[in-house]
Each structure stands twice: as structure tokens, then as C-alpha cells.
Design a protein around this motif. Structure first.
Motif, PDB file in Angstrom:
ATOM      1  N   ALA A 128       7.298   0.081  13.670  1.00  0.00           N
ATOM      2  CA  ALA A 128       7.346   0.757  12.370  1.00  0.00           C
ATOM      3  C   ALA A 128       8.779   1.163  12.030  1.00  0.00           C
ATOM      4  O   ALA A 128       9.215   1.047  10.883  1.00  0.00           O
ATOM      5  CB  ALA A 128       6.435   1.985  12.384  1.00  0.00           C
TER       6      ALA A 128
ATOM      7  N   ARG B  25      -2.178  -1.474   3.472  1.00  0.00           N
ATOM      8  CA  ARG B  25      -0.733  -1.631   3.328  1.00  0.00           C
ATOM      9  C   ARG B  25      -0.030  -1.871   4.670  1.00  0.00           C
ATOM     10  O   ARG B  25       1.192  -1.982   4.712  1.00  0.00           O
ATOM     11  CB  ARG B  25      -0.138  -0.375   2.659  1.00  0.00           C
ATOM     12  CG  ARG B  25      -0.774   0.002   1.336  1.00  0.00           C
ATOM     13  CD  ARG B  25      -0.684  -1.117   0.315  1.00  0.00           C
ATOM     14  NE  ARG B  25       0.676  -1.398  -0.089  1.00  0.00           N
ATOM     15  CZ  ARG B  25       1.284  -0.824  -1.115  1.00  0.00           C
ATOM     16  NH1 ARG B  25       0.636   0.050  -1.876  1.00  0.00           N
ATOM     17  NH2 ARG B  25       2.536  -1.131  -1.410  1.00  0.00           N
ATOM     18  N   GLU B  26      -0.794  -1.922   5.738  1.00  0.00           N
ATOM     19  CA  GLU B  26      -0.220  -2.136   7.061  1.00  0.00           C
ATOM     20  C   GLU B  26       0.279  -3.575   7.194  1.00  0.00           C
ATOM     21  O   GLU B  26      -0.476  -4.519   6.974  1.00  0.00           O
ATOM     22  CB  GLU B  26      -1.286  -1.853   8.124  1.00  0.00           C
ATOM     23  CG  GLU B  26      -0.796  -1.934   9.559  1.00  0.00           C
ATOM     24  CD  GLU B  26      -1.911  -1.657  10.562  1.00  0.00           C
ATOM     25  OE1 GLU B  26      -1.631  -1.046  11.596  1.00  0.00           O
ATOM     26  OE2 GLU B  26      -3.078  -2.061  10.292  1.00  0.00           O
TER      27      GLU B  26
ATOM     28  N   ALA C  53      -2.154   4.803  13.273  1.00  0.00           N
ATOM     29  CA  ALA C  53      -1.700   3.952  12.174  1.00  0.00           C
ATOM     30  C   ALA C  53      -1.154   4.764  11.006  1.00  0.00           C
ATOM     31  O   ALA C  53      -0.180   4.363  10.363  1.00  0.00           O
ATOM     32  CB  ALA C  53      -2.845   3.049  11.707  1.00  0.00           C
ATOM     33  N   ASP C  54      -1.763   5.915  10.727  1.00  0.00           N
ATOM     34  CA  ASP C  54      -1.266   6.735   9.622  1.00  0.00           C
ATOM     35  C   ASP C  54       0.095   7.339   9.957  1.00  0.00           C
ATOM     36  O   ASP C  54       0.960   7.472   9.090  1.00  0.00           O
ATOM     37  CB  ASP C  54      -2.268   7.818   9.231  1.00  0.00           C
ATOM     38  CG  ASP C  54      -2.656   8.734  10.379  1.00  0.00           C
ATOM     39  OD1 ASP C  54      -2.805   8.246  11.516  1.00  0.00           O
ATOM     40  OD2 ASP C  54      -2.841   9.947  10.154  1.00  0.00           O
TER      41      ASP C  54
ATOM     42  N   ASN D 146       7.559   5.052   8.982  1.00  0.00           N
ATOM     43  CA  ASN D 146       8.206   3.953   8.270  1.00  0.00           C
ATOM     44  C   ASN D 146       8.761   4.421   6.932  1.00  0.00           C
ATOM     45  O   ASN D 146       9.916   4.124   6.582  1.00  0.00           O
ATOM     46  CB  ASN D 146       7.209   2.804   8.087  1.00  0.00           C
ATOM     47  CG  ASN D 146       7.818   1.604   7.398  1.00  0.00           C
ATOM     48  OD1 ASN D 146       7.788   1.499   6.173  1.00  0.00           O
ATOM     49  ND2 ASN D 146       8.360   0.685   8.169  1.00  0.00           N
TER      50      ASN D 146
ATOM     51  N   SER E   6      -5.714   3.951   2.318  1.00  0.00           N
ATOM     52  CA  SER E   6      -4.266   4.070   2.147  1.00  0.00           C
ATOM     53  C   SER E   6      -3.430   3.441   3.256  1.00  0.00           C
ATOM     54  O   SER E   6      -2.270   3.125   3.037  1.00  0.00           O
ATOM     55  CB  SER E   6      -3.879   5.558   2.039  1.00  0.00           C
ATOM     56  OG  SER E   6      -4.510   6.164   0.943  1.00  0.00           O
ATOM     57  N   VAL E   7      -4.006   3.300   4.450  1.00  0.00           N
ATOM     58  CA  VAL E   7      -3.205   2.841   5.586  1.00  0.00           C
ATOM     59  C   VAL E   7      -3.418   1.360   5.864  1.00  0.00           C
ATOM     60  O   VAL E   7      -2.489   0.555   5.767  1.00  0.00           O
ATOM     61  CB  VAL E   7      -3.509   3.685   6.847  1.00  0.00           C
ATOM     62  CG1 VAL E   7      -2.665   3.184   8.027  1.00  0.00           C
ATOM     63  CG2 VAL E   7      -3.221   5.162   6.580  1.00  0.00           C
ATOM     64  N   TYR E   8      -4.620   0.972   6.216  1.00  0.00           N
ATOM     65  CA  TYR E   8      -4.871  -0.416   6.613  1.00  0.00           C
ATOM     66  C   TYR E   8      -4.546  -1.436   5.524  1.00  0.00           C
ATOM     67  O   TYR E   8      -3.995  -2.504   5.838  1.00  0.00           O
ATOM     68  CB  TYR E   8      -6.318  -0.590   7.070  1.00  0.00           C
ATOM     69  CG  TYR E   8      -6.647   0.107   8.383  1.00  0.00           C
ATOM     70  CD1 TYR E   8      -5.652   0.455   9.300  1.00  0.00           C
ATOM     71  CD2 TYR E   8      -7.965   0.411   8.720  1.00  0.00           C
ATOM     72  CE1 TYR E   8      -5.962   1.086  10.490  1.00  0.00           C
ATOM     73  CE2 TYR E   8      -8.283   1.041   9.913  1.00  0.00           C
ATOM     74  CZ  TYR E   8      -7.278   1.375  10.796  1.00  0.00           C
ATOM     75  OH  TYR E   8      -7.583   1.995  11.977  1.00  0.00           O
TER      76      TYR E   8
ATOM     77  N   GLN F 277       2.711   4.622   9.495  1.00  0.00           N
ATOM     78  CA  GLN F 277       3.022   4.477   8.073  1.00  0.00           C
ATOM     79  C   GLN F 277       3.962   5.594   7.611  1.00  0.00           C
ATOM     80  O   GLN F 277       4.919   5.352   6.866  1.00  0.00           O
ATOM     81  CB  GLN F 277       1.722   4.512   7.261  1.00  0.00           C
ATOM     82  CG  GLN F 277       1.908   4.272   5.772  1.00  0.00           C
ATOM     83  CD  GLN F 277       0.602   4.428   5.023  1.00  0.00           C
ATOM     84  OE1 GLN F 277       0.003   5.509   5.013  1.00  0.00           O
ATOM     85  NE2 GLN F 277       0.132   3.355   4.404  1.00  0.00           N
TER      86      GLN F 277
END
Length: 248
Positions: free
Chosen positions: A97, A42-43, A66-67, A73, A38-40, A70
Motif C-alpha cells: 500500500a 477500489r482495492e 484492508a481498510d 495509501n 468503499s474498500v474492496y 486503503q
């Protein structure tokens, strides 16, 4: 206790350094699943670049996960934030972000005691075309906040504030920020679950810095829960983030 599968996965090449430090999930494998699924994917490339630059820094444990980047943001887009503040910048991952989420005329007042760390990530921010949104101030945040409070036009002027700095000053920040954020605006305090140490027994073997700041985090959590001026929501994202919505 970590499973054999978790122990083996820790040794996989390319495994991100934030796994194990930045997640309060019971399984590192589950956290890695969230990142990979889910994170990387869409990063944004600029955030990935900054994250990889920061990973090489000796203090990389200080970075926003990173999560959480996200999450911030999306949150800023949901509330339509335009005028924001960030206390504690490091290399600027959460700052980027935020800048990506704000409109072209959005502004971020960003404060950190270390310009050198900020400048490590600044070329990425500049290349991304969002540097014009950032007003960076080097030095302690408290004098800047006190100066802002002297001008009544700054009261209630901020839509969102993110605090990821010296935990022993969180309550001092809160006393000032509550007047600077607008009614209906948000303050986000990072690290409010503090490596899970908030529920550790008194004799638990903790890293020195974790033990030192734990009491300050516990004091903050109790104060926020009792503050009638805000609604709160404490989320197990990253190392724990408490959102405070000013209601009066």
C-alpha cells in the motif's frame, strides 16, 4: 453482545477472516458494509492478490486490514511522502500500500525478523513493479535504528514511519523514531486499541497474547498523549492507529 444477524453473517461463505478481529465497530455487518462498499471495489488487484495469499497463512491475524491499507495509501499521497520506514512487515500488505503511494523514486526502509513471511508476498510486489522502492532488512529493528541515529544526516530524514511490530518495544522505537522523522512528518503506531482490550476490566477473559501486550499498549498510549514533541490523533481504523505528527 452480537446480534442474531451478526452471528448468521459470520457463517456466510467467503466472509473475510479479518471481520471480527480487525474491527472495533459494534457490528460486524457494518464493518462488512464498509469493506464491500468503499474498500474492496477500489482495492488494486495486486493488493487483493496479496490479501488472499496472506489469508491462507496460519498467522493471518497479523496482517494489516484492508481498510487500514486503503487509509495508509491515501494518507501518504496527501502528505506527499517520499522517504518512509516500516517496522514489522509480515507478508507486505501495508508495505505494498505504501509502495503504490510513493513516487517512482520513493524509498521504504522495511524491517522484519522473518524474511520468509516477506518473501511470501514478494512475488506480488515484484510483479507490481514497486520492489525497487523497498530496502528490506531482516532482523530486529532496534540495531538498525541506532545505526541510523549515529549518522546525523538521517536525523529528520523520514517523512513517514509505520510501526506494526512487537508492542513491548513500541516506546523504545518511539524514543529513536522521534529524531529520525522530520518536523511535520508522521509516525503511525498500529494496534493502539488492541482488540478493544484497553478498556476491558482487569478480570475480563482475554486471549493470552492480548492480555500480555495490553499493558505495553496502555503505557504507549499514555506516553504519546503526554509527549510535547508531537500532535496525536488516535483513529478507530483496523485495530486502532495513532498518528503522531512531530512538531519540534
Amino acid at each position: 453482545m452480537a446480534s442474531k444477524q451478526d452471528e448468521q453473517s459470520q457463517n456466510q461463505p467467503g466472509r473475510h477472516q479479518e471481520v471480527g478481529h480487525k474491527s472495533l465497530l459494534q457490528s460486524d455487518a457494518l464493518y462488512q458494509y464498509i469493506l464491500d462498499t468503499s474498500v474492496y471495489p477500489r482495492e488494486p488487484e495486486c493488493m487483493k492478490e496479496l490479501r488472499e495469499i496472506t489469508a491462507k497463512h496460519p498467522w493471518n491475524i497479523m496482517t494489516t486490514s484492508a481498510d487500514e491499507g486503503q487509509f495508509l495509501n491515501m494518507l501518504l499521497k496527501l502528505i506527499g511522502a517520499k522517504n518512509t520506514m516500516e517496522i514489522g512487515v509480515y507478508t507486505g500488505y501495508s508495505l505494498l500500500a505504501t509502495a503504490l503511494a510513493l513516487p517512482e523514486d520513493g524509498k521504504i526502509l522495511a524491517m522484519d525478523i522473518n524474511r520468509e513471511n516477506y518473501e511470501l508476498g514478494l512475488p506480488v510486489i515484484q510483479k507490481t513493479g514497486v520492489a525497487h522502492k523497498i530496502d528490506f532488512r531482516e532482523g530486529p529493528a532496534m540495531p538498525v535504528l541506532d545505526q541510523l541515529l549515529e549518522d546525523k544526516s538521517n536525523h529528520g530524514a523520514f517523512d513517514f514511519v509505520f510501526v506494526d511490530a512487537d508492542k513491548d518495544n513500541y516506546l523504545n522505537y518511539h524514543k529513536r523514531l522521534i529524531d529520525l522523522v522530520k518536523i511535520g512528518g508522521l509516525i503511525g503506531y498500529d494496534n493502539t486499541l488492541w482488540n478493544g482490550s484497553v478498556v476491558a476490566p482487569p478480570d475480563a477473559p482475554l486471549r493470552k497474547y492480548v492480555r500480555y501486550y495490553r499493558d505495553f499498549v496502555l503505557e504507549l498510549n499514555e506516553a504519546l498523549a503526554a509527549d510535547p514533541r508531537i500532535e496525536i490523533c488516535q483513529l478507530p481504523v483496523g485495530d486502532g492507529i495513532t498518528l503522531c505528527r512531530r512538531i519540534n
